[in-house]
Design a protein around this motif. Structure first.
Motif, PDB file in Angstrom:
ATOM      1  N   LEU A 150     -17.729 -59.252 -51.801  1.00  5.78           N
ATOM      2  CA  LEU A 150     -18.610 -59.029 -50.650  1.00  5.78           C
ATOM      3  C   LEU A 150     -20.002 -59.582 -50.916  1.00  5.78           C
ATOM      4  N   ALA A 151     -20.521 -59.370 -52.112  1.00  2.00           N
ATOM      5  CA  ALA A 151     -21.849 -59.876 -52.458  1.00  2.00           C
ATOM      6  C   ALA A 151     -21.896 -61.399 -52.382  1.00  2.00           C
ATOM      7  N   ARG A 152     -20.874 -62.067 -52.865  1.00  3.78           N
ATOM      8  CA  ARG A 152     -20.860 -63.532 -52.840  1.00  3.78           C
ATOM      9  C   ARG A 152     -20.730 -64.056 -51.418  1.00  3.78           C
ATOM     10  N   LEU A 153     -19.966 -63.361 -50.568  1.00  3.42           N
ATOM     11  CA  LEU A 153     -19.852 -63.776 -49.175  1.00  3.42           C
ATOM     12  C   LEU A 153     -21.179 -63.604 -48.445  1.00  3.42           C
ATOM     13  N   VAL A 154     -21.832 -62.464 -48.651  1.00  2.00           N
ATOM     14  CA  VAL A 154     -23.121 -62.222 -47.995  1.00  2.00           C
ATOM     15  C   VAL A 154     -24.158 -63.220 -48.492  1.00  2.00           C
ATOM     16  N   ARG A 155     -24.152 -63.514 -49.785  1.00  2.00           N
ATOM     17  CA  ARG A 155     -25.090 -64.499 -50.326  1.00  2.00           C
ATOM     18  C   ARG A 155     -24.907 -65.858 -49.662  1.00  2.00           C
ATOM     19  N   ALA A 156     -23.643 -66.321 -49.584  1.00  2.00           N
ATOM     20  CA  ALA A 156     -23.385 -67.621 -48.976  1.00  2.00           C
ATOM     21  C   ALA A 156     -23.768 -67.620 -47.500  1.00  2.00           C
ATOM     22  N   GLY A 157     -23.450 -66.536 -46.790  1.00  2.00           N
ATOM     23  CA  GLY A 157     -23.805 -66.458 -45.376  1.00  2.00           C
ATOM     24  C   GLY A 157     -25.304 -66.415 -45.155  1.00  2.00           C
ATOM     25  N   MET A 158     -26.015 -65.677 -45.995  1.00  2.00           N
ATOM     26  CA  MET A 158     -27.468 -65.597 -45.873  1.00  2.00           C
ATOM     27  C   MET A 158     -28.115 -66.948 -46.149  1.00  2.00           C
ATOM     28  N   ILE A 159     -27.644 -67.656 -47.159  1.00  2.00           N
ATOM     29  CA  ILE A 159     -28.215 -68.964 -47.481  1.00  2.00           C
ATOM     30  C   ILE A 159     -28.014 -69.938 -46.326  1.00  2.00           C
ATOM     31  N   ASP A 160     -26.810 -69.945 -45.741  1.00  2.00           N
ATOM     32  CA  ASP A 160     -26.553 -70.818 -44.592  1.00  2.00           C
ATOM     33  C   ASP A 160     -27.417 -70.435 -43.395  1.00  2.00           C
ATOM     34  N   ALA A 161     -27.533 -69.118 -43.150  1.00  2.00           N
ATOM     35  CA  ALA A 161     -28.317 -68.671 -42.005  1.00  2.00           C
ATOM     36  C   ALA A 161     -29.807 -68.975 -42.189  1.00  2.00           C
ATOM     37  N   LEU A 162     -30.325 -68.779 -43.403  1.00  2.00           N
ATOM     38  CA  LEU A 162     -31.751 -69.035 -43.650  1.00  2.00           C
ATOM     39  C   LEU A 162     -32.089 -70.528 -43.570  1.00  2.00           C
ATOM     40  N   ALA A 163     -31.079 -71.386 -43.747  1.00  2.00           N
ATOM     41  CA  ALA A 163     -31.306 -72.828 -43.650  1.00  2.00           C
ATOM     42  C   ALA A 163     -31.050 -73.371 -42.247  1.00  2.00           C
ATOM     43  N   SER A 164     -30.709 -72.507 -41.298  1.00  2.00           N
ATOM     44  CA  SER A 164     -30.362 -72.955 -39.948  1.00  2.00           C
ATOM     45  C   SER A 164     -31.622 -73.265 -39.135  1.00  2.00           C
ATOM     46  N   PRO A 165     -31.488 -74.065 -38.075  1.00  2.00           N
ATOM     47  CA  PRO A 165     -32.654 -74.443 -37.260  1.00  2.00           C
ATOM     48  C   PRO A 165     -33.339 -73.260 -36.586  1.00  2.00           C
ATOM     49  N   TYR A 166     -32.575 -72.258 -36.133  1.00  2.00           N
ATOM     50  CA  TYR A 166     -33.225 -71.162 -35.414  1.00  2.00           C
ATOM     51  C   TYR A 166     -34.110 -70.329 -36.333  1.00  2.00           C
ATOM     52  N   VAL A 167     -33.745 -70.221 -37.623  1.00  2.00           N
ATOM     53  CA  VAL A 167     -34.599 -69.515 -38.573  1.00  2.00           C
ATOM     54  C   VAL A 167     -35.870 -70.310 -38.822  1.00  2.00           C
ATOM     55  N   ALA A 168     -35.738 -71.633 -38.956  1.00  2.00           N
ATOM     56  CA  ALA A 168     -36.929 -72.476 -39.137  1.00  2.00           C
ATOM     57  C   ALA A 168     -37.851 -72.367 -37.928  1.00  2.00           C
ATOM     58  N   GLN A 169     -37.245 -72.318 -36.723  1.00  2.00           N
ATOM     59  CA  GLN A 169     -38.061 -72.186 -35.513  1.00  2.00           C
ATOM     60  C   GLN A 169     -38.781 -70.842 -35.482  1.00  2.00           C
ATOM     61  N   ALA A 170     -38.072 -69.789 -35.893  1.00  2.00           N
ATOM     62  CA  ALA A 170     -38.692 -68.464 -35.912  1.00  2.00           C
ATOM     63  C   ALA A 170     -39.862 -68.423 -36.886  1.00  2.00           C
ATOM     64  N   ARG A 171     -39.714 -69.078 -38.027  1.00  2.00           N
ATOM     65  CA  ARG A 171     -40.807 -69.092 -38.995  1.00  2.00           C
ATOM     66  C   ARG A 171     -41.995 -69.883 -38.487  1.00  2.00           C
ATOM     67  N   ARG A 172     -41.719 -70.975 -37.763  1.00  3.06           N
ATOM     68  CA  ARG A 172     -42.836 -71.762 -37.207  1.00  3.06           C
ATOM     69  C   ARG A 172     -43.625 -70.963 -36.185  1.00  3.06           C
ATOM     70  N   HIS A 173     -42.957 -70.031 -35.531  1.00  2.00           N
ATOM     71  CA  HIS A 173     -43.652 -69.204 -34.547  1.00  2.00           C
ATOM     72  C   HIS A 173     -44.267 -67.958 -35.170  1.00  2.00           C
TER      73      HIS A 173
END
Length: 317
Positions: free
Chosen positions: A198-221
């Motif tokens: 479970l930890a490895r799945l959450v880690r991989a999912g979090m890394i993918d999500a944090l690298a996604s465009p919508y997260v970058a857009q949220a940080r820019r705002h």
């Protein structure tokens, strides 16, 4: 969530079809046992009268389709048949074994979710750094250890050498809550591999999500980092983790045979082992149906959770 009612209807229909398939498959596999089941159950030196009694108890002298309809018709009412070994209803075996297994499963899941998600988020926040490498290495190493070996190691150290915990649950019966010390080692063994996956799945999912465009857009705002991580990235990381969690809960509720055998816990796994040893076909049939239906229901729930957190994701049936 557009289309949720139609999606849910399709999944319910699929679940009903899978449940019917489980019932048919269990009956067919029982019928396909090599040789005559009555002769096999009668022992090494079968007595003709005992064989006849077993054939009558199993209704083997009736056509298979009649026996299937009668057996399947009783399942919705909780009638799983009668044990050949004791003459007791199969449902009593399920009721007696379900309590200890449910207790172990509940305690494991309560600890698994915060531990697995927390370790995954911690590793993702420090991607590529020492904490990430440490968490990844430890989880991979622990996951590689078989449960039986890990259980023997824990028992040797904490029960036999240090004497801190009881080595088994012998003498405690089904009232394990009154003896919490007897639950510590089994729960630790049950946690060992699921928390790593479970930890490895959450880690991989979090890394993918944090690298996604919508997260970058949220940080820019100027969205705060904690809100980005836990309000936007984590829900998307939970979607695949929900499937793994469903498989883990299914594995726990269906009786963890190795752990229950190692610590002599009278759960569903122990009931299954005893039924197989005694060739008690009705008990094996009843357990197989319960395990199959549990798998169908849990996977349906996991699909619903995954769709709720990531509605645009394709959820496997």
């Amino acid at each position: 969530m557009t289309g949720l009612p139609s999606w849910l209807a399709r999944r319910l229909l699929l679940g009903a079809t899978q449940t019917a398939a489980v019932v048919l498959l269990v009956f067919a596999l029982t019928e396909a046992l090599p040789g005559d089941a009555a002769v096999a159950l009668a022992g090494d030196q079968p007595d003709p009268e005992r064989i006849a009694a077993i054939r009558e108890a199993l209704d083997l002298d009736r056509p298979a389709h009649e026996r299937l309809l009668e057996w399947a018709g009783g399942l919705p009412h909780g009638d799983f048949g009668t044990s050949l070994a004791s003459g007791r209803p199969v449902s009593t075996y399920l009721t007696d074994g379900f309590g200890p297994t449910l207790l172990l499963a509940s305690l494991t899941v309560v600890l698994l979710v915060p531990a697995g998600v927390g370790l995954g988020v911690l590793a993702a926040r420090h991607e590529g750094r020492f904490v990430d490498r440490l968490v990844s290495s430890v989880t991979l190493g622990v996951y590689a250890v078989p449960e039986f070996a890990f259980g023997v190691l824990l028992t040797t150290v904490f029960a036999l050498r240090l004497g801190w915990l009881p080595p088994t649950a012998v003498g405690y019966g089904t009232d394990l809550l009154a003896h919490p010390a007897a639950l510590v080692l089994p729960v630790l063994v049950l946690l060992s591999r699921p928390v790593c996956s479970l930890a490895r799945l959450v880690r991989a999912g979090m890394i993918d999500a944090l690298a996604s465009p919508y997260v970058a857009q949220a940080r820019r705002h100027g969205v705060p980092g904690a809100r980005v991580r836990y309000g936007h990235a984590l829900p998307n990381a939970i979607a695949p983790a929900a499937q793994q969690l469903a498989r883990t809960v299914d594995w726990l509720l269906c009786g963890v045979v190795v752990v229950e055998a190692l610590y002599v816990i009278p759960g569903l796994g122990t009931v299954l082992m005893n039924a197989v040893a005694e060739r008690d076909v009705p008990v094996v049939q009843g357990l197989a149906v319960v395990f199959g239906v549990t798998t169908v229901v849990l996977n349906l729930g996991a699909d619903l959770v995954a769709r709720r957190f990531a509605p645009r994701a394709e959820v496997a049936a």
